[in-house]
Design an enzyme around this catalytic site. Structure first.
Site, PDB file in Angstrom:
ATOM      1  N   GLY B  37      12.277 -25.569  -2.321  1.00 19.29           N
ATOM      2  CA  GLY B  37      13.386 -24.726  -2.752  1.00 19.29           C
ATOM      3  C   GLY B  37      14.107 -25.211  -3.997  1.00 19.29           C
ATOM      4  O   GLY B  37      14.905 -24.472  -4.567  1.00 19.29           O
ATOM      5  N   CYS B 246       4.520   5.398   8.440  1.00 16.30           N
ATOM      6  CA  CYS B 246       3.743   5.702   7.237  1.00 16.30           C
ATOM      7  C   CYS B 246       2.988   7.013   7.450  1.00 16.30           C
ATOM      8  O   CYS B 246       2.331   7.206   8.470  1.00 16.30           O
ATOM      9  CB  CYS B 246       2.753   4.559   6.967  1.00 16.30           C
ATOM     10  SG  CYS B 246       1.502   4.978   5.724  1.00 16.30           S
ATOM     11  N   CYS B 249      -1.074   6.110   7.577  1.00 10.35           N
ATOM     12  CA  CYS B 249      -1.717   5.258   8.582  1.00 10.35           C
ATOM     13  C   CYS B 249      -0.880   5.105   9.843  1.00 10.35           C
ATOM     14  O   CYS B 249      -1.294   4.440  10.788  1.00 10.35           O
ATOM     15  CB  CYS B 249      -2.041   3.885   8.005  1.00 10.35           C
ATOM     16  SG  CYS B 249      -0.616   2.778   7.885  1.00 10.35           S
ATOM     17  N   CYS B 271       2.902   3.257   3.091  1.00 11.66           N
ATOM     18  CA  CYS B 271       2.940   1.798   2.975  1.00 11.66           C
ATOM     19  C   CYS B 271       2.907   1.394   1.506  1.00 11.66           C
ATOM     20  O   CYS B 271       2.071   1.890   0.749  1.00 11.66           O
ATOM     21  CB  CYS B 271       1.717   1.159   3.631  1.00 11.66           C
ATOM     22  SG  CYS B 271       1.616   1.333   5.404  1.00 11.66           S
ATOM     23  N   CYS B 277      -2.605  -0.380   4.223  1.00 10.97           N
ATOM     24  CA  CYS B 277      -2.685   1.032   4.587  1.00 10.97           C
ATOM     25  C   CYS B 277      -4.146   1.507   4.674  1.00 10.97           C
ATOM     26  O   CYS B 277      -4.541   2.137   5.648  1.00 10.97           O
ATOM     27  CB  CYS B 277      -1.916   1.869   3.568  1.00 10.97           C
ATOM     28  SG  CYS B 277      -1.412   3.492   4.170  1.00 10.97           S
TER      29      CYS B 277
HETATM   30 ZN   LIG Z   1       0.220   3.070   5.754  1.00  9.86          ZN
END
Ligand SMILES: [Zn+2]
Lengths: 200, 294
Positions: B37, B246, B249, B271, B277
């Protein structure tokens, strides 16, 4: 010494440095995980193969390096100078990389640069030459890069040496990152790793 | 294979960057991994790159690539945007590496915004191209001061800023580049990723590397490292959620983009991770289609 005494460096410098670096990066990202060397280059005595890989992939004219007395000779200094251009630094406090036999670890850690609060990256990297990684005892490691814990037992480590690494971890985010360089593999303990010593 | 001779007769050093620059970036990467970090400064050189390529990400990728790598490049979540395609072609040309659009088969993934929906595995490295690496910059423009704040762990101002969000909007309004604390020490900017992806950074099995070209900073999150999104007890961190799955999908747990389908302005949510997807559609999953999504 003359140029004809020089051993070659990496056979394919660009490719060999790339694959060596990935191994070192992987080792630093997964503390205590012992990684086989992907390539070897000729090894001038008394160095070992992993320490040479580290030197040839990371050193250059911008990185003063220090050698422990037992590793310090004209052949090594000439080898590094020719293949990397890195300057040998006699003052350990000023070194960015320090190469030493594992027996010197506790003593060396005291003198290496640990960086500053605002620039913890301005610290040294320690390269400890070890005989191998299947010793008894050792430490249990935890922290970033380790899913649960990882047991790690490089050869030649003493209680004093582990104590020195425990103290180093307490300095986080300052501190030294250590690479353990063996004859055909390497591993690392960055400053972020917590250590618990195991019974031998 | 020190150099690659190409069809056009030009020779490139492997992965384009000169060796000295690569070594410098490699040393910075090791420090970045050792201090999760923390932003490691590096003296990167100006690279002639098209706008939007993200020289920081390109320099990190070029410095870590090895010949056996399989590279995936995404822009937003997609492999087929102009930038993603050209960066992939660039590394194919200068490094001769294999490329893929499959998250699963990639060893190295360069991204600008998204973290793939599929959990990453141990053999993978995710490289982020970062525009603004300093999470405290908008609170304090002076580099000397932000450095001090990081050194002293003086992060109170950041919490104040998040709390002002709550006072103004009733919730924390920051949705991109939402600040995180890494390994319980440094506050880090997770690049312009949506906060939806923040939880994926936490204890991720893959190594995550961040390159900021303009400000010349490199930072990292090693595998299995704690990455915690800043929040408050009474206003815990929450990720974005969508009302519908989505359209293509049917995934209910992915980051969705709104796309306009035709001149009539028909909209649909799909997506953002195109590989996720299409993989799901190939597996037989189906979404409600565009009508149902309206
Ligand atoms: Zn999707």
């Amino acid at each position: 010494m003359s140029l004809t005494d020089l051993a070659p460096g990496f056979a394919d410098p660009v490719r060999d440095a790339a694959v060596s670096f990935r191994t070192i990066l992987d080792a630093m990202a997964r503390p205590g995980d012992v990684k086989s060397l992907p390539v070897t280059a000729p090894v001038p005595a008394p160095f070992n193969a992993a320490a040479i890989c580290v030197a040839l992939s990371l050193l250059d004219p911008d990185t003063p390096y220090w050698l422990a007395p037992d590793l310090r000779n004209d052949r090594i200094i000439g080898h590094f100078s020719f293949h990397t251009g890195a300057p040998f630094e006699a003052d350990i406090h000023k070194a960015q990389f320090a190469f030493f036999p594992v027996a010197d670890l506790a003593r060396v850690m005291k003198d290496l640069s640990i960086g500053t609060d605002e620039y913890p990256d301005r610290s040294a990297t320690a390269i400890a030459l070890v005989p191998g990684f299947d010793s008894a005892g050792g430490v249990r490691l935890a922290g970033p890069g380790i899913e649960t814990t990882c047991d790690f037992a490089p050869g030649g480590m003493t209680t004093d040496a582990w104590n020195a690494l425990e103290r180093n971890a307490m300095l986080f985010p300052l501190g030294v990152d250590t690479i353990f360089a063996g004859p055909d593999s390497l591993a690392a303990i960055p400053r972020s790793t917590r250590l618990t010593q195991l019974e031998a | 294979m020190s150099t690659e001779t190409q069809d056009d007769g030009l020779e490139y050093n492997f992965a384009y960057l000169d060796e000295q620059t690569k070594r410098m970036i490699r040393r910075a990467l090791l420090k970045a991994v050792a201090v999760p970090g923390y932003q490691v400064p590096f003296a990167g050189r100006e690279m002639p790159m098209p706008y939007g390529w993200g020289t920081g990400g390109i320099q990190v990728t070029a410095s870590i690539l090895e010949p056996d790598d399989v590279l995936k490049v995404i822009d937003q979540g997609a492999d087929d945007t102009t930038n993603a395609v050209s960066i992939r072609k660039f590394f194919q040309r200068v490094a001769g590496v294999a490329t893929t659009e499959k998250t699963e088969g990639a060893t190295l993934i360069q991204t600008r915004h998204r973290i793939p929906e599929m959990p990453l595995h141990e053999g993978q490295i995710l490289v982020y191209q970062v525009p603004i690496p300093e999470p405290l910059r908008f609170l304090e423009p002076r580099e000397t001061e932000t450095r001090k704040m990081h050194a002293l762990e003086e992060y109170g101002l950041m919490h104040v800023k998040l709390y002002e969000d709550i006072a103004r909007h009733g919730h924390i309004a920051t949705t991109y580049a939402y600040p995180v604390k890494v390994n319980d020490r440094y506050i880090m900017d997770p690049s312009p990723t949506p906060k939806f992806d923040n939880p994926k950074m936490n204890r991720c099995a893959a190594l995550q590397l961040f390159g900021a070209g303009r400000e010349k900073r490199i930072y990292a999150v090693p595998p299995y490292t704690d990455v915690v999104s800043l929040d408050f007890e009474d206003h815990p961190f929450e990720i974005q959620a969508w009302d519908n799955p989505c359209s293509l999908c049917g995934e209910t747990n992915s980051f969705l983009d709104e796309v306009i389908m035709d001149d009539q302005g028909t909209r649909m949510f799909v997506c953002s991770d195109t590989d996720h997807c299409t993989t799901r559609q190939q597996q037989g999953y189906q979404g409600p289609g565009q009508e149902a999504a309206e």
